[in-house]
Design a protein around this motif. Structure first.
Motif, PDB file in Angstrom:
ATOM      1  N   ALA A  40       0.843  -1.186   0.000  1.00  0.00           N
ATOM      2  CA  ALA A  40       0.000   0.000   0.000  1.00  0.00           C
ATOM      3  C   ALA A  40       0.882   1.241   0.000  1.00  0.00           C
ATOM      4  O   ALA A  40       2.043   1.187   0.421  1.00  0.00           O
ATOM      5  CB  ALA A  40      -0.914  -0.010   1.225  1.00  0.00           C
ATOM      6  N   THR A  95      -6.591  -1.925  -0.538  1.00  0.00           N
ATOM      7  CA  THR A  95      -6.023  -1.166  -1.644  1.00  0.00           C
ATOM      8  C   THR A  95      -4.506  -1.238  -1.608  1.00  0.00           C
ATOM      9  O   THR A  95      -3.883  -0.905  -0.595  1.00  0.00           O
ATOM     10  CB  THR A  95      -6.485   0.296  -1.585  1.00  0.00           C
ATOM     11  N   ALA A  96      -3.914  -1.672  -2.717  1.00  0.00           N
ATOM     12  CA  ALA A  96      -2.464  -1.846  -2.782  1.00  0.00           C
ATOM     13  C   ALA A  96      -2.085  -2.324  -4.182  1.00  0.00           C
ATOM     14  O   ALA A  96      -2.952  -2.689  -4.980  1.00  0.00           O
ATOM     15  CB  ALA A  96      -2.001  -2.878  -1.755  1.00  0.00           C
TER      16      ALA A  96
END
Length: 132
Positions: A40, A95-96
């Protein structure tokens, strides 16, 4: 030398699903244990999931256990074999950039690996963005 290619990333809403795939660009990966990692923004790369070369053994980070499933298809044409990461119930914190990695092992080995430095080959990554 193994070149890995990830696919399947994208933008999804919270609670949605995505399926990532990892395959060899020029040769199959059916004989390699494979792991998925993610990074991330502003954070270090972390382990997500791993699978042994046969697919018998899998291991997950606590943060994804019960939501993500790693699997592999070693049947048929070796060049088309993939290792997939099914991601369900996605959260914004997922999210990453997601990377797959493969490790060269002896033919009698069927272990999984969850530490970054244990892996020999890495893909370029695929972006996963989960909107809230």
């Amino acid at each position: 030398q193994v070149q890995l290619v990830e696919s399947g990333g994208g933008l999804v809403q919270t609670g949605g699903s995505l399926r990532l795939s990892c395959k060899g660009a020029t040769r199959g990966i059916s004989t390699y244990p494979v792991g998925w990692f993610r990074q991330a923004p502003g954070k270090e790369r972390e382990f997500v999931a791993a699978i042994s070369r046969s697919g018998t053994y899998t291991y997950y980070a606590d943060s994804v256990k019960g939501r993500f499933t790693i699997s592999r298809d070693n049947a048929g044409d070796n060049a088309k074999n993939t290792v997939d990461l099914q991601m369900n119930s996605l959260k914004p914190e997922d999210t990453a950039v997601y990377y797959c990695a493969a490790k060269a092992v002896p033919s009698n080995s069927d272990s999984y690996y969850d530490i970054e430095w244990q892996y020999d080959y890495w893909g370029q990554g695929t972006q996963v963005t989960v909107s809230s």
